[in-house]
Design an enzyme around this catalytic site. Structure first.
Site, short mmCIF file in Angstrom:
data_model
loop_
_atom_site.label_atom_id
_atom_site.label_comp_id
_atom_site.label_asym_id
_atom_site.label_seq_id
_atom_site.Cartn_x
_atom_site.Cartn_y
_atom_site.Cartn_z
N LYS A 230 9.80 -52.98 53.41
CA LYS A 230 10.05 -51.62 52.96
C LYS A 230 9.10 -51.22 51.85
O LYS A 230 8.92 -50.05 51.55
CB LYS A 230 11.50 -51.50 52.49
CG LYS A 230 12.45 -51.55 53.68
CD LYS A 230 13.90 -51.50 53.27
CE LYS A 230 14.77 -51.37 54.50
NZ LYS A 230 15.99 -52.13 54.45
N1 GLU Z 1 21.22 -55.56 56.55
C1 GLU Z 1 20.25 -56.46 57.09
C2 GLU Z 1 18.85 -55.95 56.81
O1 GLU Z 1 18.67 -54.76 56.64
C3 GLU Z 1 20.34 -56.62 58.57
C4 GLU Z 1 21.60 -57.20 59.00
C5 GLU Z 1 21.70 -57.51 60.47
O2 GLU Z 1 21.14 -56.79 61.31
O3 GLU Z 1 22.39 -58.47 60.75
O4 GLU Z 1 17.94 -56.75 56.77
#
Ligand code: GLU
Length: 298
Positions: A230
């Site tokens: 990001k």
């Molecule tokens: N929240 C996690 C992330 O943005 C991804 C979680 C998932 O897809 O299991 O990296």
């Protein structure tokens, strides 16, 4: 699986804007849900306030709308699920699987947790985090894109943290509890999370929850071969019109679309042609050395 019982999801953390890698995960999970006649859910994983970027959850949701990626149900905010996460911790504790750990990060060697506090806290030390005892036997599953995976948790990470020293519930636990609560039957996400999956499968078994199927999409990389994150500035999601960014994401997933048509036509084409069997295991670089998107379909 009967048509309609499939549930897929996209679960971004609000730690920055939607980038190409997360767009790929959103597009892949959405198309896979549509191909099964199933539901597609969005869950904002706002579990780690210190790492959150204010406003990024709202911007991610706006970006999804720009791509016509509308969840089939109200967005779930993981921060509201704290009681369920605590209940899962209680369940693991009742099964004798948790122990307090006093070690600071600086005290631990690199590699798997050496088991310092497994048999009790060293005299005079206070517990900080909670860890779960992992088994010696390997965890096995077959990933829809990456193939068979077998990993011994004892060897790769050791007893891992389920409640952090700052009191926050760890991602590994929360994701398992919430995927099960939302009835997710298949998890489609980036291959950067492939090495988390054995820990999650272990927790599902320990909590008596079903294990969904898994499909880990290739990782988007920058010209130096690093995972796109990001924090990287140049990014097709922000710098390209949605039509082109969607085309780039589809091409990256092995489904280069015809160059003509508007966003709706591109989605219609993608829904008609989507076949998870065509998704490559490995992703190439998303940008050329000149910083231009390699996967531009134009
Ligand atoms: N929240 C996690 C992330 O943005 C991804 C979680 C998932 O897809 O299991 O990296």
């Amino acid at each position: 699986m009967p048509r309609g019982s499939y549930t897929g999801r996209f679960a971004p953390s609000p730690t920055g804007d939607l980038h190409f890698g997360s767009l790929v995960a959103a597009v892949g999970s959405f198309l896979q849900a549509r191909a099964h006649g199933g539901r597609w859910l969005v869950r904002i994983e706002d579990l780690d306030p210190p790492r959150e970027v204010p406003g990024s959850a709202e911007r991610i949701l706006e970006d999804l709308e720009r791509f016509q990626l509308s969840p089939d149900e109200t967005v779930v905010w993981q921060g509201t699920r704290r009681a369920a996460h605590e209940a899962a911790l209680d369940q693991l504790a009742a099964a004798g699987l948790l122990f307090p750990c006093a070690c600071t990060r600086a005290e631990l060697p690199p590699g798997p947790y050496p088991g310092t506090c497994r048999e009790g806290l060293p005299p005079g030390r206070k517990g900080r985090a909670l860890r779960v005892r992992v088994p010696g036997d390997p965890i096995r599953f077959v990933d829809g894109v990456q193939g068979p995976v077998s990993e011994s948790l004892a060897e790769c990470c050791g007893d891992f943290v389920v409640r952090r020293a700052d009191g926050l519930v760890a991602y590994q636990l929360a994701v398992v509890v919430d995927d099960a609560w939302q009835g997710v039957t298949e998890i489609v996400r980036g291959a950067d999370l492939l090495d988390s999956t054995p820990r999650q499968v272990f927790l599902q078994r320990a909590l008596g929850l079903p294990t969904p199927s898994y499909l880990h999409l290739p990782l988007a990389r920058d010209p130096e071969g690093r995972k796109l994150s990001k924090s990287l500035g140049a990014d097709p999601v922000r710098s390209m019109p949605p039509l082109d960014a969607l085309g780039a994401a589809l091409a990256f997933l092995g489904h280069a679309p015809p160059p003509h048509g508007d966003l709706e036509a591109r989605w219609a084409w993608a829904r008609e042609h989507w076949d998870a069997g065509r998704v490559p295991r490995e992703g190439g670089a998303v940008f050329g050395a000149d910083g231009q998107a390699v996967y531009s379909p134009a």
